[in-house]
Write a protein that holds these residues in place. Sequence first.
Motif, PDB file in Angstrom:
ATOM      1  N   GLU A 175       0.844  -1.273   0.100  1.00  0.00           N
ATOM      2  CA  GLU A 175       0.030   0.118   0.019  1.00  0.00           C
ATOM      3  C   GLU A 175       0.846   1.402  -0.113  1.00  0.00           C
ATOM      4  O   GLU A 175       0.433   2.105  -0.685  1.00  0.00           O
ATOM      5  CB  GLU A 175      -1.011  -0.066   1.175  1.00  0.00           C
ATOM      6  N   LYS A 176       1.914   1.195   0.721  1.00  0.00           N
ATOM      7  CA  LYS A 176       2.698   2.376   0.981  1.00  0.00           C
ATOM      8  C   LYS A 176       3.584   2.613  -0.353  1.00  0.00           C
ATOM      9  O   LYS A 176       3.732   3.739  -0.971  1.00  0.00           O
ATOM     10  CB  LYS A 176       3.679   2.434   2.197  1.00  0.00           C
ATOM     11  N   LEU A 177       4.039   1.475  -0.866  1.00  0.00           N
ATOM     12  CA  LEU A 177       4.843   1.485  -2.371  1.00  0.00           C
ATOM     13  C   LEU A 177       3.830   2.147  -3.140  1.00  0.00           C
ATOM     14  O   LEU A 177       4.464   2.750  -4.288  1.00  0.00           O
ATOM     15  CB  LEU A 177       5.428   0.205  -2.433  1.00  0.00           C
ATOM     16  N   THR A 178       2.717   1.627  -3.180  1.00  0.00           N
ATOM     17  CA  THR A 178       1.624   2.017  -4.360  1.00  0.00           C
ATOM     18  C   THR A 178       1.520   3.441  -4.233  1.00  0.00           C
ATOM     19  O   THR A 178       1.488   4.377  -5.284  1.00  0.00           O
ATOM     20  CB  THR A 178       0.399   1.649  -4.132  1.00  0.00           C
ATOM     21  N   ALA A 179       1.428   3.920  -2.815  1.00  0.00           N
ATOM     22  CA  ALA A 179       1.202   5.538  -2.735  1.00  0.00           C
ATOM     23  C   ALA A 179       2.513   6.077  -3.299  1.00  0.00           C
ATOM     24  O   ALA A 179       2.205   7.231  -3.566  1.00  0.00           O
ATOM     25  CB  ALA A 179       1.012   5.754  -1.229  1.00  0.00           C
ATOM     26  N   LYS A 180       3.489   5.606  -2.808  1.00  0.00           N
ATOM     27  CA  LYS A 180       4.893   6.275  -3.369  1.00  0.00           C
ATOM     28  C   LYS A 180       4.906   6.508  -4.833  1.00  0.00           C
ATOM     29  O   LYS A 180       5.363   7.481  -5.300  1.00  0.00           O
ATOM     30  CB  LYS A 180       5.801   5.505  -2.786  1.00  0.00           C
ATOM     31  N   ILE A 181       4.501   5.520  -5.577  1.00  0.00           N
ATOM     32  CA  ILE A 181       4.538   5.419  -7.005  1.00  0.00           C
ATOM     33  C   ILE A 181       3.668   6.626  -7.445  1.00  0.00           C
ATOM     34  O   ILE A 181       4.156   7.340  -8.330  1.00  0.00           O
ATOM     35  CB  ILE A 181       4.030   4.229  -7.632  1.00  0.00           C
ATOM     36  N   GLU A 182       2.600   6.890  -6.906  1.00  0.00           N
ATOM     37  CA  GLU A 182       1.495   7.735  -7.226  1.00  0.00           C
ATOM     38  C   GLU A 182       2.147   9.075  -7.027  1.00  0.00           C
ATOM     39  O   GLU A 182       1.948  10.100  -8.051  1.00  0.00           O
ATOM     40  CB  GLU A 182       0.207   7.487  -6.481  1.00  0.00           C
ATOM     41  N   ARG A 183       2.644   9.188  -5.745  1.00  0.00           N
ATOM     42  CA  ARG A 183       3.386  10.519  -5.292  1.00  0.00           C
ATOM     43  C   ARG A 183       4.397  10.826  -6.240  1.00  0.00           C
ATOM     44  O   ARG A 183       4.663  11.905  -7.043  1.00  0.00           O
ATOM     45  CB  ARG A 183       3.976  10.374  -3.869  1.00  0.00           C
ATOM     46  N   LEU A 184       5.500   9.949  -6.797  1.00  0.00           N
ATOM     47  CA  LEU A 184       6.596  10.138  -7.568  1.00  0.00           C
ATOM     48  C   LEU A 184       6.163  10.608  -9.028  1.00  0.00           C
ATOM     49  O   LEU A 184       6.480  11.504  -9.827  1.00  0.00           O
ATOM     50  CB  LEU A 184       7.573   8.968  -7.703  1.00  0.00           C
ATOM     51  N   GLU A 185       4.997   9.828  -9.553  1.00  0.00           N
ATOM     52  CA  GLU A 185       4.400  10.047 -10.777  1.00  0.00           C
ATOM     53  C   GLU A 185       3.643  11.450 -10.651  1.00  0.00           C
ATOM     54  O   GLU A 185       3.827  12.154 -11.872  1.00  0.00           O
ATOM     55  CB  GLU A 185       3.251   9.154 -11.214  1.00  0.00           C
ATOM     56  N   GLY A 186       3.171  11.788  -9.861  1.00  0.00           N
ATOM     57  CA  GLY A 186       2.815  13.129  -9.502  1.00  0.00           C
ATOM     58  C   GLY A 186       3.934  14.216  -9.365  1.00  0.00           C
ATOM     59  O   GLY A 186       3.448  15.339 -10.169  1.00  0.00           O
ATOM     60  N   GLU A 187       4.918  14.121  -8.795  1.00  0.00           N
ATOM     61  CA  GLU A 187       6.224  14.977  -9.014  1.00  0.00           C
ATOM     62  C   GLU A 187       6.866  15.063 -10.389  1.00  0.00           C
ATOM     63  O   GLU A 187       7.376  16.083 -10.697  1.00  0.00           O
ATOM     64  CB  GLU A 187       7.194  14.493  -7.941  1.00  0.00           C
TER      65      GLU A 187
END
Length: 645
Positions: free
Chosen positions: A450-462
């Motif tokens: 779940e945390k890695l999925t959220a991190k991927i979304e955050r990185l893609e947003g950045e």
Amino acid sequence: MIINKLVIQGVDYKRTLNFNKGLTIISGDKTSGKSLVLSLIDYVLGKGAKIDLKVQKELNAHCDNVFLEININGTIFTFNRHLKTKTSNIKIYYCHYDAIEGYTPKTLSIDETMKFLMNELNINEYKIIKHKNHSTQKTLETVSFRDIFRYVYTNQHALGTHDFLGNKTPFKKNKNPHAFKIMFNLVEQDATALKQEIVETQNALLEDQKMIFGLGAYLKDKNAEDFNYLSSRAKSITKDITKQKKSKETIIKNNKSNNDNENKMYIKLKKDLEGIANALSDFRNSRRKLEVSIKSKQILIEEYQAEIIEINATLEVNYKLIIPEQSLECPLCSSLVNLESERKQPEQNAEKTLLKIRKDLESKIKIVTNLIDKDMQQIQEIDYNMNRLTQKESILKNAIAEFAKDTDVPFLSELNSINILINQMTKELETIKESMRIHRKIDEKHKNIEKLTAKIERLEGELKKLNVNEDIKKDIFDYLDKEYKKFMKRFKYSTKNDIFIHRDSFIPYYDGSGVYSHESGGLLECMQLSYLAAILKSKEKGYAEGHPGLLLLDSLSKYVGTLRVDLNPSDNDPQLDIDNNSEERINDPEVYDEFYKILIELSSSHQIILVENTPPQISKDYVKYTFLFGEKGLINLEVNEFADQ
């Protein structure tokens, strides 16, 4: 981040310090271990240097391990670091300290732990280019959690000095501006680096998914998929074991007069039998772990074989399929015309790449197969040893049964039956606990996904918004300046002169000069505290998202007068930390009180842990521990929790 508790522990000593979510003050005598509390927190959170146990003699005599229970964004972790051996590793349990026996820890190096903390805090690690020592070559250096932590922990040697934020150490000083930019999300990220981090995160997510599948398959083989049943069964067995132990105590108590008559040979036989039972239990645990390892490797081989099948199919279609020549009859002259295939042959480089990948996969299968063979050999050795021990166990049981017939102690056979029953239940309980630990490991991996999925979304947003918005940057510094000035004004400093946070170096200025230029210790301390307080206030505003949101401070009274004049302190009172001859001291107890008023205000939204000899009266409700010089400091045998147990 919130620090729940610190536990120091040895073979025969244990002490737990619980911290408030707001302000916690540790007061007391000098050299009583107050500052050591903060040093131990710093140590568990990745400090490079070891605790000097030659200086901390009491700690060395009684403690081997330090545990730190922390809450990061709602998830509880317990960090563990040894004081004497294997100090370069940190164990992380995904649970409260009191529950660690039921969990398998993740063991990481210090660098890996720093990366782990950055991920949990949703902060991207940042790499800067620097020149190698004594060379024109360049290298990449990581700005990590340790660099951000300097904005959290200020020790007594840094507060009010030019070593604030580690300024006297060049590599720390050079990384501070970058750490500041990370905290306030002012880093202009490189698109390639972001894409690379996204790929690495996606790979880590896939690894976790594979592990979940492997562990789930193991539980299915053991018919241990229902965690609730396992938990209920474990409680029931524990209750039965306790009941049998009480029965055993009752029998011994009722027959105490006969204890001296028990034959020494009988005792030796029982001890040998107990040793065999323990050895068999260890072998069974080792066998279970090897079975899990083999299952995981078999799954990996299946994945490799599936990839080889896909590669072979690709090679077959693109490089081996031959289209036969065809001919047509000319409608005018009835002659045959050959048609040559115009199929474009794929590039040879692509074929070589596929062949190389297939060769690598075949090599990996061979390596993993060899590892499985080694595991199987170990299982065979374990089975052989278990068979020998089982035979020996049978012989000893028969010997004890015969021996008990002739002994003058009538209750020995009854005790032996109870012991056998307890051993059987203990073995079953350990098997159940092992399955429960695997369930918890699976839960841990699900949470990590779940945390890695959220991190991927955050990185893609950045990745979509790479450049820092100048308007946002202006808002951040305008807010920091405003809060910084407010706090300095409360410390009785004029805010009419140049007083601000520098836009490039990110350090506080007063009267046009930076915090590393002024000489007065009192002024430096006020600037530093105002600066840290302004950062915490900006986090409340949503700006300093990369700051952990807590402060650890040591000895505020160092450069500030602590008592009012009308108290007339005695010069020989060891409790009073006063140096009336110091030119750097601000002899104003109102400023000292103001320090605490500000900390109390900040503690409504942030955790603050403070060490001080004699805190003022206004802070008495926040003093949680008072250490005394000598045997009643941090190491205090009177509060030894093992003694209570």
